[in-house]
Write an enzyme that holds these catalytic residues in place. Structure first.
Site, PDB file in Angstrom:
ATOM      1  N   ARG A  38      -9.800   2.546   6.642  1.00 22.61           N
ATOM      2  CA  ARG A  38     -10.930   2.655   5.795  1.00 22.61           C
ATOM      3  C   ARG A  38     -10.572   1.635   4.637  1.00 22.61           C
ATOM      4  O   ARG A  38     -11.913   1.284   4.102  1.00 22.61           O
ATOM      5  CB  ARG A  38     -10.738   4.041   5.233  1.00 22.61           C
TER       6      ARG A  38
ATOM      7  N   THR B 154      -3.669   9.897  -0.633  1.00 22.76           N
ATOM      8  CA  THR B 154      -2.572  10.553  -0.169  1.00 22.76           C
ATOM      9  C   THR B 154      -2.212  11.973  -0.965  1.00 22.76           C
ATOM     10  O   THR B 154      -2.006  11.691  -2.255  1.00 22.76           O
ATOM     11  CB  THR B 154      -1.303   9.583  -0.405  1.00 22.76           C
TER      12      THR B 154
HETATM   13  N1  PXP Z   1       2.033   5.362  -4.466  1.00 20.96           N
HETATM   14  C1  PXP Z   1       1.423   5.877  -3.303  1.00 20.96           C
HETATM   15  C2  PXP Z   1       2.394   6.084  -2.226  1.00 20.96           C
HETATM   16  C3  PXP Z   1       0.183   6.032  -2.946  1.00 20.96           C
HETATM   17  O1  PXP Z   1      -0.149   6.458  -1.632  1.00 20.96           O
HETATM   18  C4  PXP Z   1      -0.850   5.591  -3.653  1.00 20.96           C
HETATM   19  C5  PXP Z   1      -2.280   5.902  -3.281  1.00 20.96           C
HETATM   20  O2  PXP Z   1      -2.562   4.891  -2.322  1.00 20.96           O
HETATM   21  C6  PXP Z   1      -0.561   5.079  -5.030  1.00 20.96           C
HETATM   22  C7  PXP Z   1       0.946   4.768  -5.183  1.00 20.96           C
HETATM   23  C8  PXP Z   1      -1.430   4.704  -6.182  1.00 20.96           C
HETATM   24  O3  PXP Z   1      -2.324   5.703  -6.336  1.00 20.96           O
HETATM   25  P1  PXP Z   1      -3.413   5.582  -7.187  1.00 20.96           P
HETATM   26  O4  PXP Z   1      -4.528   4.662  -6.360  1.00 20.96           O
HETATM   27  O5  PXP Z   1      -4.024   6.832  -7.692  1.00 20.96           O
HETATM   28  O6  PXP Z   1      -2.995   4.788  -8.603  1.00 20.96           O
END
Ligand code: PXP
Length: 260
Positions: free
Chosen positions: A57, A110
């Site tokens: 996506r 996630t």
């Molecule tokens: N860490 C992991 C393992 C993630 O899956 C994500 C989201 O893709 C992030 C960090 C970053 O999260 P955010 O986009 O909410 O900052």
């Protein structure tokens, strides 16, 4: 008397998935996730994170290869589900690290940590194959003792603690839940270090929550995406990453009681 050792440096991994989300909204090549990665590095990011989802996506296969080629020695953290297809791609891209995450097609992001207890035996061969290829293995988990013990037994070098529940409670100004969730992160970071696991954290972080979590000395890396790409609309990505770095440094300095 010798002074205590300073806490280890706190690295910032910038997740550029949502640059690809905007690009894909219109097809074509603009905005380019590789250009975003280079801008983030120029502004002080220590690494680049990208999640190649099963439904593609946002990030696509070619993005992973292009990112690896463009960022050179800067670490690339490849977020992936534990599937054969993703393993094959990761083994061919050979990122610095692979972070195994749970994935459901219907989720917007996630939503929780990996079920490292229930999926223990499924995850072990993924960890071993990646390690054999020289890729550092990270598991995205809920901050709990059971998950940390399972992560170590699976053979991961790194755990990334899911900060989403805490960040949501902070956003909702639900002080009771926020305090409870932060305590889970704090005690899990301590426990992870005791187990010899390198401890990262991420999901839902903004300047305020990144500053606060930076004060946990066992956490050595934050992975941040959605907030940074969103704030970049207003201030530009270079400035957003710089401001995030400053917030993280302020939080880190608070450990030593130095709030200058
Ligand atoms: N860490 C992991 C393992 C993630 O899956 C994500 C989201 O893709 C992030 C960090 C970053 O999260 P955010 O986009 O909410 O900052």
């Amino acid at each position: 008397m010798s002074s205590p050792l300073p806490p280890p440096q706190l690295r910032l991994g910038v997740n550029i998935d949502h640059v690809a989300t905007v690009r894909n909204a219109r097809g074509g090549v603009h905005p380019d996730p590789v250009k975003a990665a280079m801008t983030a590095i120029a502004a002080g990011a220590d690494g680049i994170t990208a999640h190649l989802r099963e439904d593609r996506r946002h990030i696509r296969d070619a993005d992973m290869a292009n990112l690896k080629a463009a960022i050179g020695a800067t670490p690339l953290n490849f977020e992936m589900a534990a599937t054969k297809q993703m393993l094959d791609i990761a083994l061919s891209v050979k990122p610095h690290a692979a972070c195994l995450v749970p994935e459901r097609r219907t989720e917007r992001t996630t939503e929780g940590g990996l079920d490292v207890v229930g999926q223990h035996d499924h995850l072990v061969p993924f960890a071993s194959e990646l390690k054999r290829a020289g890729v550092r293995v990270s598991l995205f988990i809920e901050p709990s003792r059971e998950a940390l013990e399972a992560a170590r037994s699976i053979g991961a070098a790194i755990v990334e603690l899911h900060t989403g529940a805490w960040c949501e409670a902070m956003m909702a100004r639900d002080e009771t839940s926020a305090a409870r969730e932060f305590e889970r992160i704090r005690t899990s970071a301590e426990y992870a270090a005791g187990l010899g696991l390198e401890c990262h954290a991420g999901h839902g972080l903004d300047y305020h929550t990144a500053r606060q979590v930076a004060a946990l000395p066992q956490i050595v890396e934050l992975n941040i995406g959605h907030f940074l790409i969103g704030d970049a609309i207003f201030v530009g990505l270079f400035q957003a990453v710089k401001t995030m770095r400053t917030a993280m440094s302020e939080g880190r300095r608070a450990i030593a009681g130095d709030t200058k």
